[in-house]
Design a protein around this motif. Structure first.
Motif, PDB file in Angstrom:
ATOM      1  N   SER A  39       0.849  -1.126   0.055  1.00 43.75           N
ATOM      2  CA  SER A  39       0.015  -0.018  -0.102  1.00 43.75           C
ATOM      3  C   SER A  39       0.883   1.318  -0.002  1.00 43.75           C
ATOM      4  CB  SER A  39      -0.759   0.033   1.250  1.00 43.75           C
ATOM      5  OG  SER A  39      -0.128   0.244   2.396  1.00 43.75           O
ATOM      6  N   ILE A  40       0.271   2.406  -0.467  1.00 41.05           N
ATOM      7  CA  ILE A  40       1.014   3.664  -0.148  1.00 41.05           C
ATOM      8  C   ILE A  40       1.434   4.003   1.277  1.00 41.05           C
ATOM      9  CG2 ILE A  40       0.628   6.097  -0.687  1.00 41.05           C
ATOM     10  CD1 ILE A  40      -1.255   5.430  -2.755  1.00 41.05           C
ATOM     11  N   ASN A  41       0.679   3.921   2.312  1.00 42.95           N
ATOM     12  CA  ASN A  41       1.123   3.885   3.514  1.00 42.95           C
ATOM     13  C   ASN A  41       2.142   3.223   3.794  1.00 42.95           C
ATOM     14  OD1 ASN A  41      -0.767   6.275   3.915  1.00 42.95           O
ATOM     15  ND2 ASN A  41      -2.256   4.677   4.751  1.00 42.95           N
ATOM     16  N   GLN A  42       2.209   2.152   3.548  1.00 36.97           N
ATOM     17  CA  GLN A  42       3.025   0.929   4.041  1.00 36.97           C
ATOM     18  C   GLN A  42       4.560   1.373   3.276  1.00 36.97           C
ATOM     19  OE1 GLN A  42       1.570  -2.841   3.278  1.00 36.97           O
ATOM     20  NE2 GLN A  42       0.605  -3.106   5.238  1.00 36.97           N
ATOM     21  N   THR A  43       4.370   1.864   2.018  1.00 36.91           N
ATOM     22  CA  THR A  43       5.634   2.111   1.559  1.00 36.91           C
ATOM     23  C   THR A  43       6.317   3.478   1.760  1.00 36.91           C
ATOM     24  OG1 THR A  43       4.509   1.252  -0.741  1.00 36.91           O
ATOM     25  CG2 THR A  43       6.373   2.614  -1.093  1.00 36.91           C
ATOM     26  N   ALA A  44       5.393   4.299   2.260  1.00 38.77           N
ATOM     27  CA  ALA A  44       5.935   5.381   2.690  1.00 38.77           C
ATOM     28  C   ALA A  44       6.587   5.236   4.207  1.00 38.77           C
ATOM     29  CB  ALA A  44       4.770   6.584   2.893  1.00 38.77           C
ATOM     30  N   LYS A  45       6.126   4.392   4.937  1.00 41.28           N
ATOM     31  CA  LYS A  45       6.826   4.207   6.110  1.00 41.28           C
ATOM     32  C   LYS A  45       8.067   3.382   5.974  1.00 41.28           C
ATOM     33  CE  LYS A  45       2.574   4.512   9.126  1.00 41.28           C
ATOM     34  NZ  LYS A  45       1.481   3.519   9.794  1.00 41.28           N
ATOM     35  N   LYS A  46       7.925   2.482   5.264  1.00 41.98           N
ATOM     36  CA  LYS A  46       9.023   1.556   4.949  1.00 41.98           C
ATOM     37  C   LYS A  46      10.448   2.395   4.334  1.00 41.98           C
ATOM     38  CE  LYS A  46      10.449  -2.794   3.135  1.00 41.98           C
ATOM     39  NZ  LYS A  46       9.970  -3.915   2.390  1.00 41.98           N
ATOM     40  N   LEU A  47       9.968   3.257   3.617  1.00 41.17           N
ATOM     41  CA  LEU A  47      11.316   4.034   2.805  1.00 41.17           C
ATOM     42  C   LEU A  47      11.576   5.588   3.603  1.00 41.17           C
ATOM     43  CD1 LEU A  47      10.597   3.244  -1.193  1.00 41.17           C
ATOM     44  CD2 LEU A  47      12.267   2.050   0.559  1.00 41.17           C
ATOM     45  N   LYS A  48      10.576   5.576   4.597  1.00 41.81           N
ATOM     46  CA  LYS A  48      10.878   6.961   5.371  1.00 41.81           C
ATOM     47  C   LYS A  48      10.670   8.235   4.398  1.00 41.81           C
ATOM     48  CE  LYS A  48      13.375   4.701   8.904  1.00 41.81           C
ATOM     49  NZ  LYS A  48      14.586   4.282   9.484  1.00 41.81           N
ATOM     50  N   ILE A  49       9.517   8.056   3.620  1.00 39.84           N
ATOM     51  CA  ILE A  49       9.293   9.173   2.887  1.00 39.84           C
ATOM     52  C   ILE A  49       7.811   9.587   2.943  1.00 39.84           C
ATOM     53  CG2 ILE A  49      11.030   8.956   1.136  1.00 39.84           C
ATOM     54  CD1 ILE A  49       8.972   7.623  -0.630  1.00 39.84           C
ATOM     55  N   GLY A  50       7.364  10.826   2.625  1.00 37.91           N
ATOM     56  CA  GLY A  50       6.091  11.203   2.627  1.00 37.91           C
ATOM     57  C   GLY A  50       5.259  10.569   1.872  1.00 37.91           C
ATOM     58  N   VAL A  51       4.041  10.221   2.300  1.00 31.22           N
ATOM     59  CA  VAL A  51       2.930   9.461   1.796  1.00 31.22           C
ATOM     60  C   VAL A  51       2.535  10.430   0.497  1.00 31.22           C
ATOM     61  CG1 VAL A  51       0.223   9.175   1.786  1.00 31.22           C
ATOM     62  CG2 VAL A  51       1.696   8.633   3.809  1.00 31.22           C
ATOM     63  N   ALA A  52       2.580  11.543   0.434  1.00 35.52           N
ATOM     64  CA  ALA A  52       2.041  12.323  -0.705  1.00 35.52           C
ATOM     65  C   ALA A  52       3.209  12.191  -1.769  1.00 35.52           C
ATOM     66  CB  ALA A  52       1.942  13.945  -0.347  1.00 35.52           C
ATOM     67  N   THR A  53       4.614  11.894  -1.638  1.00 32.46           N
ATOM     68  CA  THR A  53       5.457  11.589  -2.324  1.00 32.46           C
ATOM     69  C   THR A  53       5.286  10.471  -3.066  1.00 32.46           C
ATOM     70  OG1 THR A  53       7.122  12.675  -1.334  1.00 32.46           O
ATOM     71  CG2 THR A  53       7.832  11.076  -2.764  1.00 32.46           C
ATOM     72  N   VAL A  54       4.988   9.325  -2.455  1.00 30.28           N
ATOM     73  CA  VAL A  54       4.593   7.948  -2.944  1.00 30.28           C
ATOM     74  C   VAL A  54       3.328   8.127  -3.929  1.00 30.28           C
ATOM     75  CG1 VAL A  54       3.838   5.524  -2.194  1.00 30.28           C
ATOM     76  CG2 VAL A  54       5.788   6.897  -0.974  1.00 30.28           C
ATOM     77  N   HIS A  55       2.371   8.772  -3.296  1.00 32.07           N
ATOM     78  CA  HIS A  55       1.118   9.027  -4.311  1.00 32.07           C
ATOM     79  C   HIS A  55       1.503   9.795  -5.564  1.00 32.07           C
ATOM     80  CE1 HIS A  55      -2.834  10.216  -5.521  1.00 32.07           C
ATOM     81  NE2 HIS A  55      -3.151   9.372  -4.999  1.00 32.07           N
ATOM     82  N   ARG A  56       2.440  10.604  -5.618  1.00 27.39           N
ATOM     83  CA  ARG A  56       2.785  11.346  -6.730  1.00 27.39           C
ATOM     84  C   ARG A  56       3.463  10.532  -7.745  1.00 27.39           C
ATOM     85  NH1 ARG A  56       4.834  15.370  -4.516  1.00 27.39           N
ATOM     86  NH2 ARG A  56       6.968  14.533  -4.048  1.00 27.39           N
ATOM     87  N   ILE A  57       4.157   9.636  -7.266  1.00 27.65           N
ATOM     88  CA  ILE A  57       4.998   8.568  -7.991  1.00 27.65           C
ATOM     89  C   ILE A  57       4.243   7.640  -8.685  1.00 27.65           C
ATOM     90  CG2 ILE A  57       6.776   6.689  -8.102  1.00 27.65           C
ATOM     91  CD1 ILE A  57       8.307   8.481  -5.775  1.00 27.65           C
ATOM     92  N   LYS A  58       3.141   7.245  -7.791  1.00 30.35           N
ATOM     93  CA  LYS A  58       1.918   6.056  -8.199  1.00 30.35           C
ATOM     94  C   LYS A  58       1.321   6.770  -9.381  1.00 30.35           C
ATOM     95  CE  LYS A  58      -1.586   3.124  -6.787  1.00 30.35           C
ATOM     96  NZ  LYS A  58      -2.351   2.398  -5.959  1.00 30.35           N
ATOM     97  N   THR A  59       0.995   7.786  -9.250  1.00 26.26           N
ATOM     98  CA  THR A  59       0.028   8.448 -10.504  1.00 26.26           C
ATOM     99  C   THR A  59       0.773   8.562 -11.692  1.00 26.26           C
ATOM    100  OG1 THR A  59       0.307  10.757  -9.375  1.00 26.26           O
ATOM    101  CG2 THR A  59      -1.690   9.430  -8.765  1.00 26.26           C
ATOM    102  N   ALA A  60       2.031   8.815 -11.450  1.00 23.62           N
ATOM    103  CA  ALA A  60       2.769   8.902 -12.734  1.00 23.62           C
ATOM    104  C   ALA A  60       3.302   7.699 -13.354  1.00 23.62           C
ATOM    105  CB  ALA A  60       4.427   9.547 -12.226  1.00 23.62           C
ATOM    106  N   MET A  61       3.180   6.647 -12.499  1.00 22.34           N
ATOM    107  CA  MET A  61       3.501   5.364 -13.364  1.00 22.34           C
ATOM    108  C   MET A  61       2.616   5.034 -14.522  1.00 22.34           C
ATOM    109  SD  MET A  61       4.182   3.346  -9.567  1.00 22.34           S
ATOM    110  CE  MET A  61       3.944   1.715 -10.422  1.00 22.34           C
TER     111      MET A  61
END
Length: 65
Positions: A39-61
């Protein structure tokens, strides 16, 4: 006095150029984890980055759902 500090801070921030971009390897890790079903939240926690950053990367995929 405060306005002098504000002007100095603004000048310093404009010279610096803002936050550095996320490095390529971390972006690849985010994409790999998301494709693996994490999930987006789990990814953000695991890599210690923001949820918005993960979401932005996901939408650009290209295969973003």
């Amino acid at each position: 006095m405060i306005s002098e500090r504000v002007r100095a801070g603004l000048a310093r921030s404009q010279k610096k150029g803002g936050r550095p971009a996320l490095d390529y390897l971390k972006k690849q890790k985010v994409e790999r984890l998301l494709r693996g079903g994490t999930s987006i939240n789990q990814t953000a926690k695991k890599l210690k980055i923001g949820v918005a950053t993960v979401h932005r990367i996901k939408t650009a995929m290209p295969d973003a759902a």
